[in-house]
Design a protein around this motif. Structure first.
Motif, PDB file in Angstrom:
ATOM      1  N   ILE A 224       0.834  -1.206   0.000  1.00 55.54           N
ATOM      2  CA  ILE A 224       0.000   0.000   0.000  1.00 55.54           C
ATOM      3  C   ILE A 224       0.867   1.253   0.000  1.00 55.54           C
ATOM      4  O   ILE A 224       0.580   2.236  -0.704  1.00 55.54           O
ATOM      5  CB  ILE A 224      -0.966  -0.028   1.208  1.00 55.54           C
ATOM      6  CG1 ILE A 224      -2.018  -1.131   0.996  1.00 55.54           C
ATOM      7  CG2 ILE A 224      -1.643   1.324   1.398  1.00 55.54           C
ATOM      8  CD1 ILE A 224      -2.947  -1.337   2.158  1.00 55.54           C
ATOM      9  N   GLU A 225       1.969   1.219   0.764  1.00 56.91           N
ATOM     10  CA  GLU A 225       2.892   2.358   0.779  1.00 56.91           C
ATOM     11  C   GLU A 225       3.563   2.539  -0.583  1.00 56.91           C
ATOM     12  O   GLU A 225       3.688   3.665  -1.085  1.00 56.91           O
ATOM     13  CB  GLU A 225       3.953   2.152   1.855  1.00 56.91           C
ATOM     14  CG  GLU A 225       4.922   3.315   1.970  1.00 56.91           C
ATOM     15  CD  GLU A 225       5.966   3.113   3.050  1.00 56.91           C
ATOM     16  OE1 GLU A 225       6.807   4.016   3.225  1.00 56.91           O
ATOM     17  OE2 GLU A 225       5.940   2.050   3.717  1.00 56.91           O
ATOM     18  N   GLU A 226       3.970   1.435  -1.199  1.00 62.06           N
ATOM     19  CA  GLU A 226       4.604   1.502  -2.517  1.00 62.06           C
ATOM     20  C   GLU A 226       3.658   2.066  -3.564  1.00 62.06           C
ATOM     21  O   GLU A 226       4.044   2.906  -4.393  1.00 62.06           O
ATOM     22  CB  GLU A 226       5.067   0.111  -2.942  1.00 62.06           C
ATOM     23  CG  GLU A 226       5.668   0.066  -4.344  1.00 62.06           C
ATOM     24  CD  GLU A 226       5.726  -1.336  -4.932  1.00 62.06           C
ATOM     25  OE1 GLU A 226       6.196  -1.466  -6.072  1.00 62.06           O
ATOM     26  OE2 GLU A 226       5.270  -2.287  -4.262  1.00 62.06           O
ATOM     27  N   MET A 227       2.403   1.615  -3.564  1.00 61.47           N
ATOM     28  CA  MET A 227       1.444   2.083  -4.556  1.00 61.47           C
ATOM     29  C   MET A 227       1.240   3.596  -4.437  1.00 61.47           C
ATOM     30  O   MET A 227       1.098   4.294  -5.456  1.00 61.47           O
ATOM     31  CB  MET A 227       0.108   1.354  -4.388  1.00 61.47           C
ATOM     32  CG  MET A 227       0.152  -0.116  -4.773  1.00 61.47           C
ATOM     33  SD  MET A 227       0.515  -0.396  -6.529  1.00 61.47           S
ATOM     34  CE  MET A 227      -0.973   0.201  -7.308  1.00 61.47           C
ATOM     35  N   TYR A 228       1.249   4.114  -3.224  1.00 63.85           N
ATOM     36  CA  TYR A 228       1.059   5.550  -3.044  1.00 63.85           C
ATOM     37  C   TYR A 228       2.332   6.331  -3.332  1.00 63.85           C
ATOM     38  O   TYR A 228       2.319   7.350  -4.034  1.00 63.85           O
ATOM     39  CB  TYR A 228       0.564   5.857  -1.629  1.00 63.85           C
ATOM     40  CG  TYR A 228       0.246   7.313  -1.443  1.00 63.85           C
ATOM     41  CD1 TYR A 228      -0.757   7.923  -2.200  1.00 63.85           C
ATOM     42  CD2 TYR A 228       0.962   8.098  -0.531  1.00 63.85           C
ATOM     43  CE1 TYR A 228      -1.044   9.278  -2.049  1.00 63.85           C
ATOM     44  CE2 TYR A 228       0.676   9.444  -0.380  1.00 63.85           C
ATOM     45  CZ  TYR A 228      -0.322  10.032  -1.147  1.00 63.85           C
ATOM     46  OH  TYR A 228      -0.597  11.371  -1.011  1.00 63.85           O
ATOM     47  N   THR A 229       3.457   5.850  -2.825  1.00 61.54           N
ATOM     48  CA  THR A 229       4.719   6.571  -2.967  1.00 61.54           C
ATOM     49  C   THR A 229       5.207   6.599  -4.412  1.00 61.54           C
ATOM     50  O   THR A 229       5.662   7.628  -4.919  1.00 61.54           O
ATOM     51  CB  THR A 229       5.803   5.941  -2.080  1.00 61.54           C
ATOM     52  OG1 THR A 229       5.363   5.936  -0.722  1.00 61.54           O
ATOM     53  CG2 THR A 229       7.109   6.720  -2.167  1.00 61.54           C
ATOM     54  N   HIS A 230       5.112   5.455  -5.107  1.00 62.61           N
ATOM     55  CA  HIS A 230       5.658   5.338  -6.459  1.00 62.61           C
ATOM     56  C   HIS A 230       4.670   5.716  -7.560  1.00 62.61           C
ATOM     57  O   HIS A 230       5.080   6.200  -8.616  1.00 62.61           O
ATOM     58  CB  HIS A 230       6.153   3.907  -6.694  1.00 62.61           C
ATOM     59  CG  HIS A 230       7.351   3.568  -5.863  1.00 62.61           C
ATOM     60  ND1 HIS A 230       7.970   2.334  -5.904  1.00 62.61           N
ATOM     61  CD2 HIS A 230       8.054   4.295  -4.971  1.00 62.61           C
ATOM     62  CE1 HIS A 230       8.997   2.323  -5.067  1.00 62.61           C
ATOM     63  NE2 HIS A 230       9.058   3.502  -4.487  1.00 62.61           N
ATOM     64  N   TYR A 231       3.392   5.469  -7.316  1.00 66.44           N
ATOM     65  CA  TYR A 231       2.404   5.664  -8.386  1.00 66.44           C
ATOM     66  C   TYR A 231       1.303   6.665  -8.025  1.00 66.44           C
ATOM     67  O   TYR A 231       0.443   6.959  -8.856  1.00 66.44           O
ATOM     68  CB  TYR A 231       1.759   4.326  -8.756  1.00 66.44           C
ATOM     69  CG  TYR A 231       2.765   3.251  -9.064  1.00 66.44           C
ATOM     70  CD1 TYR A 231       3.483   3.258 -10.260  1.00 66.44           C
ATOM     71  CD2 TYR A 231       3.025   2.234  -8.153  1.00 66.44           C
ATOM     72  CE1 TYR A 231       4.426   2.278 -10.543  1.00 66.44           C
ATOM     73  CE2 TYR A 231       3.961   1.239  -8.421  1.00 66.44           C
ATOM     74  CZ  TYR A 231       4.660   1.267  -9.610  1.00 66.44           C
ATOM     75  OH  TYR A 231       5.599   0.305  -9.880  1.00 66.44           O
TER      76      TYR A 231
END
Length: 387
Positions: A224-231
């Motif tokens: 969930i953090e990756e989806m927000y931070t990267h995309y």
């Protein structure tokens, strides 16, 4: 009370729902039946409401001269600990309770629309954000209803392009379809636009097993953090707690936001005190009832298998039975619209209403049947012998 005349019952059920403004839902017919036995039209836990939590809600009635806790505490912390165990304090700020999931669905859709217009100029060739559900052909309609209300561009689940707002019910109610956590994460990646919003409804996930958290987004913090931070994609996890704990009349839901800031943004547009005092006390107590959940996991599967066995004994070999073995209902395709309508009528007359797939879902040959105890199932089977 009405008489057993079917036309009167049907008329009463129609007047309950304003079809111009509301999405059809089950769970209304019991109030119009003078021979009511059991409600097979809703997917609540066959065990009924947990006793200690019910008593806590009743006791809270004595405090209704006071406002409920504005910070939803200690109920919110109790639910957070239920979700995340000893690490709950790390994620507590991402959790928000609501008056059922429906209130929170609308909050997230509204915020997603606001964010979209903030970052997209009105003359960029796209007048409004796209929305799609899926990958199922049908799912719980409140997501689409809210999106339609707020003017999103509704796309069919078969729409191959990515969408700005993505809503998936997993496990899917009513179809019973299910994506494992790995399948779910990949599907989200493949179907949402950068900067988009995702809502995953996991209301029926707790039936999975005692290990339900491990096949759920509630523990996929890095993803969930990756989806927000990267995309820039905001993944929200929605729960209606009224099915697993059989308290649909109380209205308790929650949303897990991607960040604490997302949660704060929802609170800014939410009405205060949306969760009442008895509901907060119910949550505070019910999360402690481990025996209730253990019995749910132990007995729902065999009861569902029993229901399917009894349905098959009616002799219709072409019927199809949909849904994962752990779920609290069966999505039954009778392959014949007239027979499905007759089945719904017969069940209602016998005091055991089932959910027709026709209103709301337009699945005219389908009925949804909740898992219930053997004795109650036999009432339904007796009613359907004349199919």
């Amino acid at each position: 009370m009405v008489t057993t005349a079917l036309n009167e019952t049907e008329q009463s059920n129609v007047t309950v729902w304003d079809t111009k403004t509301q999405a059809f839902h089950g769970g209304q017919e019991h109030r119009f039946l003078n021979n009511f036995v059991q409600d097979f039209s809703v997917t609540t836990n066959y065990l009924g409401t947990p006793r200690k939590a019910l008593e806590a809600a009743k006791d809270a009635i004595n405090e209704i001269h006071h406002y409920p806790a504005a910070d939803q505490e200690p109920a919110k912390s109790c639910l957070a600990e239920f979700l995340w165990g000893t690490e709950y304090k790390k994620h507590h700020a991402r959790l928000l309770l609501g008056n059922g999931a429906s209130e929170l669905i609308d909050l997230v859709i509204r915020k997603a629309l606001e964010t979209f217009h903030k970052f997209n100029e009105p003359n960029n060739g796209q007048k409004k954000p796209t929305w799609k559900g899926g990958p199922w052909n049908v799912q719980y309609r409140e997501y689409q209803r809210s999106a339609e209300t707020h003017g999103l561009d509704i796309k069919d689940p078969s729409f191959h392009d990515r969408a700005d707002v993505l809503c998936v019910v997993n496990p899917c109610n009513p179809t019973g379809d299910y994506l494992s956590i790995h399948q779910l994460k990949e599907w989200i990646r493949d179907n949402v636009n950068p900067g988009g919003c995702v809502i995953v409804d996991e209301s029926m996930q707790p039936w999975h097993s005692s290990e339900f958290r491990h096949d759920s987004l509630i523990t996929q913090h890095d993803y969930i953090e990756e989806m927000y931070t990267h995309y820039g994609v905001s993944v929200h996890v929605m729960h209606s707690w009224t099915k697993i704990w059989s308290c649909t009349g109380l209205r308790v839901g929650s949303v897990i936001c991607p960040t604490a800031q997302h949660c704060e943004a929802l609170r800014k547009i939410a009405v205060p005190w949306s969760v009442n005092g008895p509901a907060l006390k119910f949550v505070e107590q019910v999360v402690k009832d481990t025996d209730y959940l253990e019995e749910t996991w132990l007995k729902t599967k065999p009861l569902r298998a029993y229901l399917i066995h009894q349905l098959k004994s009616l002799g219709y070999e072409n019927w199809d039975y949909h849904g994962e073995p752990f779920l609290s209902w069966v999505w039954l395709d009778m392959k014949n619209e007239e027979r499905a309508e007759k089945a719904v009528d017969l069940a209602r007359k016998a005091g055991v209403p089932v959910r027709s797939g026709k209103p709301g879902y337009q699945c005219n040959t389908f009925v949804r049947i909740a898992v219930r105890r053997e004795k109650e199932v036999q009432v339904l089977m007796d009613a359907w012998k004349s199919l």
